[in-house]
Design an enzyme around this catalytic site. Structure first.
Site, PDB file in Angstrom:
ATOM      1  N   CYS A  88      53.502  73.661  17.922  1.00 31.68           N
ATOM      2  CA  CYS A  88      52.458  73.586  18.957  1.00 31.68           C
ATOM      3  C   CYS A  88      52.436  72.244  19.683  1.00 31.68           C
ATOM      4  O   CYS A  88      52.108  72.190  20.871  1.00 31.68           O
ATOM      5  CB  CYS A  88      51.084  73.894  18.371  1.00 31.68           C
ATOM      6  SG  CYS A  88      50.569  72.790  17.036  1.00 31.68           S
ATOM      7  N   HIS A 164      45.697  72.400  15.565  1.00 29.72           N
ATOM      8  CA  HIS A 164      46.475  73.046  16.624  1.00 29.72           C
ATOM      9  C   HIS A 164      46.346  72.254  17.928  1.00 29.72           C
ATOM     10  O   HIS A 164      45.267  71.750  18.256  1.00 29.72           O
ATOM     11  CB  HIS A 164      45.957  74.471  16.809  1.00 29.72           C
ATOM     12  CG  HIS A 164      46.743  75.291  17.777  1.00 29.72           C
ATOM     13  ND1 HIS A 164      48.110  75.464  17.676  1.00 29.72           N
ATOM     14  CD2 HIS A 164      46.355  75.995  18.886  1.00 29.72           C
ATOM     15  CE1 HIS A 164      48.523  76.245  18.659  1.00 29.72           C
ATOM     16  NE2 HIS A 164      47.487  76.568  19.413  1.00 29.72           N
TER      17      HIS A 164
END
Length: 326
Positions: A88, A164
């Site tokens: 990510c 994230h």
């Protein structure tokens, strides 16, 4: 998502992200940590090409799209599905680099963007995972620790905090949220190209309000133009203005000289910061395990290891006793 490729976790650090961008062949770009989204703070960082937001993952939770957004974002927004674990950070970077025409991507990423232009999001994500350049640059920050996988309790993985990275970037007069774990890009509505960060601030604050008041694990970074290049351009501009002044305009001369002094100080501070980033990244990427092992082995062979262990235990015991008495 797939575990194929064994992509490493990436630390949320502007020096790390700046080196990742440079490693992919993009020059003239750096990443800065953002502590406040007020205009005064952001003015010092402009131009800002995009924002990277780190938060604790709590399942799918994309922002709500703007009610009037009807455009087909796939026609003009580069969006890739994340199909590899831990990718990510790099995908958040690529989401900004690939969606800004003012950024010189370099040959490798330019060719990659052209090659994947007509791919759907899932194939774009697959292309990222199969890119030797992108994968090797990402994994240049992998930690050389052979004990992690052996000591990790797989039964406890479900209880670990997961974090994230996502991106916010203006494209064609609209602000988009780009999250590789979402079904597609989220159009957050029209925005002013100059002050698009105001809308981003509102969206990010709304996201943060969904967490408990005790949650502090957030990070925000801005992808900007290289500060050293920007400061050098400003120095050249004021130096030229100073040279063009006549001797009579002393007040204007003093003002320019003062501004040049400030810029020179900021320039030197930026160079010092870059040197610190370089040193920190070298330490992150270096494997200290052989050194540590050999140091312990030599101490043990010379019968010095156990006395050091005993001394450390005695010191700890003494500290605990003093703490109990307070």
């Amino acid at each position: 998502m797939s575990d194929a490729g064994n992509w490493c976790l990436i630390e949320s650090d502007p020096g790390v992200f700046t080196e990742l961008i440079s490693g992919m062949g993009v020059s003239g770009i750096q990443v800065e940590e953002v502590f406040s989204l007020d205009e005064t703070s952001l003015d010092k960082l402009k131009p800002i090409y995009g924002l990277i937001f780190l938060f604790k993952w709590q399942g799918a939770q994309s922002s709500m799209p703007h009610p009037d957004s009807q455009d087909d974002a796939n026609d003009h927004v580069f969006f890739a599905k994340q199909i590899i674990n831990n990718a990510c950070a790099t995908q958040a970077i690529l989401s900004i680099l690939m969606n800004n025409s003012d950024i010189e991507l370099g040959d490798d990423l330019s060719n990659f963007k052209s090659f994947t232009a007509d791919f759907p999001p899932d194939l774009k994500g697959l292309a990222i995972s199969n890119s030797d350049l992108i994968r090797s640059v990402h994994n240049s920050f992998s930690r050389s620790d052979p004990f992690i996988n052996e000591m990790q309790d797989s039964s406890a993985q479900g209880d670990e905090d997961l974090f994230h990275f996502i991106s916010y970037v203006p494209v064609h007069g609209a602000l988009y949220e780009l999250d590789g774990l979402s079904s597609g890009p989220v159009n957050l509505g029209p925005c002013n190209e100059e002050n698009w960060t105001e809308k981003a601030n509102q969206v990010i604050m709304e996201r943060m309000r969904k967490y408990s008041e005790s949650e502090i694990h957030f990070s925000l970074m801005a992808v900007t133009k290289d500060r050293i290049e920007t400061l050098q351009e400003q120095l050249d501009e004021f130096s030229g203005l100073l040279m063009s002044l006549g001797d009579a305009d002393q007040e204007q001369r003093r003002e320019f000289e003062s501004q040049i002094s400030i810029l020179q100080y900021e320039y030197e501070q930026e160079k010092t910061k870059r040197a610190r980033w370089k040193r920190e990244n070298q330490l992150r990427q270096h494997n200290f395990i052989p050194l540590t092992y050999n140091l312990l082995r030599i101490l043990a062979e010379r019968k010095k290891l156990q006395p050091l262990v005993n001394a450390a235990k005695a010191k700890k015991r003494l500290e605990r006793e003093r703490s109990d008495k307070k």
